[in-house]
Design a protein around this motif. Structure first.
Motif, short mmCIF file in Angstrom:
data_model
loop_
_atom_site.label_atom_id
_atom_site.label_comp_id
_atom_site.label_asym_id
_atom_site.label_seq_id
_atom_site.Cartn_x
_atom_site.Cartn_y
_atom_site.Cartn_z
N ARG A 1 -7.16 8.82 -6.79
CA ARG A 1 -7.65 10.47 -6.92
C ARG A 1 -5.56 11.61 -7.05
N GLN A 2 -4.73 11.16 -6.32
CA GLN A 2 -3.96 12.29 -6.03
C GLN A 2 -3.24 11.42 -7.24
N TRP A 3 -2.89 10.47 -7.24
CA TRP A 3 -1.86 9.16 -8.21
C TRP A 3 -2.07 10.25 -9.70
N CYS A 4 -3.43 10.36 -10.35
CA CYS A 4 -4.27 10.26 -11.29
C CYS A 4 -3.90 12.01 -11.21
N GLN A 5 -3.56 13.06 -10.26
CA GLN A 5 -3.44 14.57 -10.53
C GLN A 5 -2.09 15.54 -11.01
N ASP A 6 -1.57 14.17 -10.05
CA ASP A 6 -0.08 14.19 -9.75
C ASP A 6 0.96 13.42 -11.30
N SER A 7 0.68 12.12 -11.67
CA SER A 7 1.33 11.58 -12.43
C SER A 7 0.24 11.03 -14.24
N THR B 1 0.74 -1.56 -0.10
CA THR B 1 0.17 0.03 -0.31
C THR B 1 0.51 1.03 -0.08
N THR B 2 0.55 2.01 -0.79
CA THR B 2 1.20 3.53 -0.89
C THR B 2 1.02 4.78 -0.05
N ALA B 3 1.25 5.75 0.51
CA ALA B 3 0.15 7.00 1.29
C ALA B 3 -0.53 7.73 0.32
N THR B 4 0.08 7.39 -1.29
CA THR B 4 -0.91 8.27 -1.99
C THR B 4 -1.98 7.52 -2.93
N GLY B 5 -3.30 8.12 -2.29
CA GLY B 5 -4.25 7.51 -3.09
C GLY B 5 -4.68 7.42 -4.53
#
Length: 55
Positions: free
Chosen positions: A42-48, A36-40
């Motif tokens: 939604r956040q991954w979609c926005q950032d990557s 499990t990562t700390a990034t959800g």
């Protein structure tokens, strides 16, 4: 679904998918601190994902 315009094949595929989900197809890999990562999502979609799609 067929009554609303879907083909019989699509309706069957969707029924098969729901049955697989109900039978635990996504439970194959248990979530634990090692997987499990700390990034959800939604956040991954926005950032990557979004920046990658814009190039």
């Amino acid at each position: 679904m067929v009554q609303h315009g879907a083909s019989p094949a699509l309706a069957q595929d969707m029924a098969d998918m729901v049955e697989a989900q109900n039978n635990g197809i996504y439970d194959a890999e248990p979530r634990d601190p090692g997987s499990t990562t700390a990034t959800g999502f939604r956040q991954w979609c926005q950032d990557s994902l979004k920046p990658a799609a814009q190039t």
